[in-house]
Design a protein around this motif. Structure first.
Motif, mmCIF file in Angstrom:
data_model
loop_
_atom_site.group_PDB
_atom_site.id
_atom_site.type_symbol
_atom_site.label_atom_id
_atom_site.label_comp_id
_atom_site.label_asym_id
_atom_site.label_seq_id
_atom_site.Cartn_x
_atom_site.Cartn_y
_atom_site.Cartn_z
ATOM 1 N N CYS A 93 0.845 -1.201 0.000
ATOM 2 C CA CYS A 93 0.000 0.000 0.000
ATOM 3 C C CYS A 93 0.879 1.249 0.000
ATOM 4 O O CYS A 93 2.078 1.187 0.286
ATOM 5 N N THR A 97 -1.839 5.362 3.005
ATOM 6 C CA THR A 97 -2.801 4.406 3.569
ATOM 7 C C THR A 97 -2.484 4.129 5.023
ATOM 8 O O THR A 97 -3.387 4.135 5.886
ATOM 9 N N ASN A 100 -3.360 7.101 7.203
ATOM 10 C CA ASN A 100 -4.791 7.196 7.485
ATOM 11 C C ASN A 100 -5.227 6.156 8.517
ATOM 12 O O ASN A 100 -6.151 6.411 9.297
ATOM 13 N N ASN A 358 -6.830 -3.717 1.840
ATOM 14 C CA ASN A 358 -6.246 -2.377 1.813
ATOM 15 C C ASN A 358 -4.788 -2.392 1.339
ATOM 16 O O ASN A 358 -4.119 -1.359 1.355
#
Length: 438
Positions: A93, A97, A100, A358
């Protein structure tokens, strides 16, 4: 076409050391390790003889633990022996990411750990004398103007927020070392690199065996029995240990359903051309770096030690190889290097990597004495070794670094077993369309 999950039907004594590939034909195979028969008591039992499992086993054995590794096929049979060979810091990722999910400070720690993973890889190669064709240098290249802006901004962000210097090359600078008109610029990382994946897996296994690790091949785990002393059971035996480690990635097959639901097996493929000769190969990639574009369905490539072009990509989210794969790969190669139109593909292989929803790493514990690492999302050559080390540290009583990864939230793929693959195929079709249009 070989797939990571394809079972061998040959008798155990005659099974090949690895699936057919240029990798298998260009390295000395590891001698066959015996299948598990009967009961063994150990301190740690590890499922999976890929980079993660072997790295954890090596560190644990060097710390004095009795370690047993159970492998369903052969050492390096899965993604560890078939991947594109590109070793990079970071994870599957983007850093944003992780920011967050965990915040800027934690994301910075995780990135610094990924840099440690690359250095750990280099250190192990040197310390154990692993002949795996390591070469320095990697470039992420832009196909479209939007990607130029994103790459330049990303490089600036990494320097400012993560203290990680990257070099921006404009089209002219890139063209001086890469003989392709397709790309508009690049971010070059001199600290990254590339290697022979299967040779590295065999080298790790030899180091682990020398440290006292017991490896049992052709010993698929059929059940994990959790408890005070976990048990891993095969058709012909079981290992009872104080700790268990699950490092099967895309190939758990019912061992831990709560882990399986949080990863998706994705097919990916690599072609090897006929040898180009030294002059032609050096003209193609003058500094012998590895290269990857930044499309969602990316192309990646590098040179082999015998001057072949190793060219990968064409991920399949349906778990089925693309139709006319050989023709597709030839077309992709010609898009990048039209001057290779006369060069045939001599090898073509593939298999499955595991992705998380993710694309962040999914590492942690199932129970206080059962550890796991998965979700490398196509970015595991260096981070798998880090995962193995952090699991070994946690078993030894120092769990702080692994616990940071365990904080990353992971949701199961929507749709369950029946619908999750069709839903993912639809989502990936959108990203491929975006790559093609702007």
């Amino acid at each position: 076409m070989n797939r990571h999950s394809a079972p061998s039907t040959a008798p155990a004594g005659t099974r090949p050391p690895s699936p057919s590939s240029w990798y298998a034909d260009s390295t000395t195979p590891l001698p066959l390790q015996p299948a598990l028969c009967g009961r063994i008591d150990a301190d740690v039992c590890i499922l999976g003889a890929g980079y993660t499992g072997l790295s954890a086993a090596l560190d644990l054995a060097q710390a004095g633990y009795r370690v047993v590794v159970l492998e369903a096929q052969r050492v390096g049979w899965g993604a560890s022996g078939r991947n594109g060979g590109q070793a990079l810091p970071g994870y599957g990722c983007e850093p944003s990411t992780l920011e967050n999910l965990l915040g800027q400070d934690a994301a910075r720690v995780l990135f610094d750990l990924s840099r440690e993973g690359v250095e750990l890889l280099r250190t192990r190669i040197a310390r154990h004398g692993i002949a795996c064709d390591w070469h320095d240098g990697h470039a992420h290249v832009a196909v479209r103007p939007r990607q130029v802006r994103e790459l330049r901004a990303g490089a600036a962000w990494m320097a400012e927020k993560y203290g990680y210097p990257l070099q921006w090359w404009d089209r002219q600078q890139l063209r001086a070392v890469l003989d392709s008109d397709r790309y508009l610029g690049a971010v070059y990382d001199p600290a990254a690199g590339h290697l022979h994946p299967l040779a590295y897996a065999f080298g790790l296994a030899r180091a682990a065996l020398a440290a006292g690790v017991r490896i049992h091949e052709h010993s698929p785990v059929q059940a994990l029995v959790r408890g005070t002393r976990p048990r891993m059971r095969t058709a012909d035996g079981e290992v009872v240990a104080d700790f268990a480690v699950i490092a099967g990635n895309a190939h758990l097959r019912g061992i831990a359903p709560e882990l399986e639901s949080r990863i998706m097996p994705v097919g990916t493929y690599v072609a090897a051309t006929a040898p180009l000769g030294q002059a032609r190969a050096q003209a193609l990639i003058g500094n012998d770096m590895a290269v990857a574009d930044v499309n969602w369905a990316l192309d990646y490539f590098r040179l082999s030690r015998d001057q072949r072009l190793l060219f990968g990509g064409r991920a399949s989210y349906s778990r089925l190889p693309p139709r006319n794969l050989h023709a597709v790969m030839r077309r992709r190669i010609r898009m990048v290097f039209p001057q290779l139109a006369d060069v045939p593909i001599q090898y073509l292989w593939g298999g499955e990597v595991d992705i998380s929803l993710n694309r962040a790493p999914h590492w942690g514990r199932l129970t206080p004495n059962v550890y796991f690492a998965q979700g490398f999302s196509g970015h595991g050559v260096a981070s798998t070794g880090l995962a193995g080390r952090l699991i070994a540290e946690a078993i030894g009583g120092q769990a702080q670094r692994l616990d940071l990864f365990a904080r990353i939230p992971h949701a199961p793929f929507p749709g369950g077993r029946v619908l999750r693959t069709p839903l993912l195929v639809l989502a990936m079709a959108w990203y491929k369309l975006r790559d093609a249009l702007w």
